[in-house]
Scaffold this motif. Sequence first.
Motif, short mmCIF file in Angstrom:
data_model
loop_
_atom_site.label_atom_id
_atom_site.label_comp_id
_atom_site.label_asym_id
_atom_site.label_seq_id
_atom_site.Cartn_x
_atom_site.Cartn_y
_atom_site.Cartn_z
N VAL A 109 -2.79 -7.62 -3.80
CA VAL A 109 -2.66 -6.90 -2.67
C VAL A 109 -4.06 -7.12 -1.84
N ALA A 110 -5.14 -7.24 -2.36
CA ALA A 110 -6.45 -7.77 -1.84
C ALA A 110 -6.24 -8.93 -0.94
N ALA A 129 7.03 -1.03 7.49
CA ALA A 129 6.54 -1.12 6.19
C ALA A 129 7.02 -0.01 5.14
N ILE A 130 7.35 1.14 5.75
CA ILE A 130 7.84 2.07 4.81
C ILE A 130 9.06 1.80 4.16
N VAL A 131 10.12 1.04 4.91
CA VAL A 131 11.32 0.46 4.58
C VAL A 131 10.89 -0.66 3.64
N GLY A 132 10.14 -1.38 4.15
CA GLY A 132 9.72 -2.49 3.14
C GLY A 132 9.42 -2.18 1.71
N LEU A 175 9.81 -2.87 -3.24
CA LEU A 175 8.73 -3.10 -4.31
C LEU A 175 8.62 -2.04 -5.25
N ALA A 176 8.25 -2.42 -6.59
CA ALA A 176 8.55 -1.67 -7.64
C ALA A 176 6.74 -1.53 -8.51
N GLN A 177 6.05 -1.33 -7.84
CA GLN A 177 4.60 -1.41 -8.68
C GLN A 177 4.59 -0.20 -9.41
N LEU A 209 0.85 -1.34 0.19
CA LEU A 209 -0.18 -0.19 -0.25
C LEU A 209 0.73 1.37 -0.04
N VAL A 210 2.08 1.30 0.65
CA VAL A 210 2.78 2.46 0.87
C VAL A 210 3.42 2.65 -0.58
N GLU A 211 3.88 1.54 -1.30
CA GLU A 211 4.70 1.85 -2.51
C GLU A 211 3.52 2.05 -3.71
N LEU A 212 2.16 1.84 -3.41
CA LEU A 212 1.36 1.86 -4.32
C LEU A 212 0.95 3.61 -4.21
#
Length: 321
Positions: A308-309, A91-94, A98-100, A11-14
């Motif tokens: 994600v869901a 989660a911000i670090v995680g 990711l690369a969405q 969600l953060v990366e999105l």
Amino acid sequence: MFVLLAFLSLLVELGLGYPDRLVRAIGHPVVWIGHLISFLDRHLNRATHSDIQRRISGVVALVVLVGVPATIALILSLLLSPLPFGIILVAIVGSSLLAQRSLASHVKAVADALDQGGLAAGRRAVSMIVGRDPDQLDEAAVCRAAIESLSENFSDGIVAPAFWLGVGGLVGGVAYKAANTADSMIGHRTPRHEAFGWAAARFDDLVNLPASRLTGLLLVAAAVLVPGADPANAWRTVRRDAGKHRSPNAGWPEAAMAGALGLALAGPRVYGGVLVDDHTMGNGRREATAEDIRRALKLFWTADLIMVAGFGLIAAVVALA
């Protein structure tokens, strides 16, 4: 907790991606890992060593380049988790793994470049995301290359790190990213890295096995929801062609994408002036277009949101159990 971490990281990366300002200020974890790989390559991969010595050095390098980032990730997790909203901070670090947003942006840029600047612009845009020789590509090949990159990087750059975040927390996600980056840098069958990169290439094949299969299934499921896509053909193509790909993993997402869109992907391609004779994924059109790239992006985003869901649903079930 780990599944919730994967869900929140997605969600953060999105929502935010990895801001350019942050890249300019501190760099990116993949770049840091890349520096470590380059250091180990320079100091352990010596031309005077035999192939056996190089293989042993490659195993040592793999242990170091996975172990060091994973240890740092463990320390970060231990420091951040006890803090208020600690899981959000982790989660911000995680999310940096990711690369969405960036994957979709780079692939969309190829379609836009073809529409606005023609073949030359399309070649320049696709050269940012594939390793093959852009000057050898006609317009259909540029489009196929972009769709193939989207398919494979959906697995390597999104599903796999999310999967390992869900299995092993930040440590699992970082360890995976280090292994995958090592494969991209030293896992090639070149005279310099044939022996030294053997361990990195084989380990990357292993850790990508579950995510590549999951990616193929996600794309088949997404084809049910995307108008004009063919889920039945996507599944038939995966069953028929995925195992014939030269990669034990890339065939799954590429075959699913090809079948869903009615295309024929992969096949013979030129890398560094060398022809790689790979099996074709799918039995549809070879003449892919910029519009096919956009159709592939719709399929990608649908599959991504299903994933994600899914993480969110599993996290909710675990929390309520």
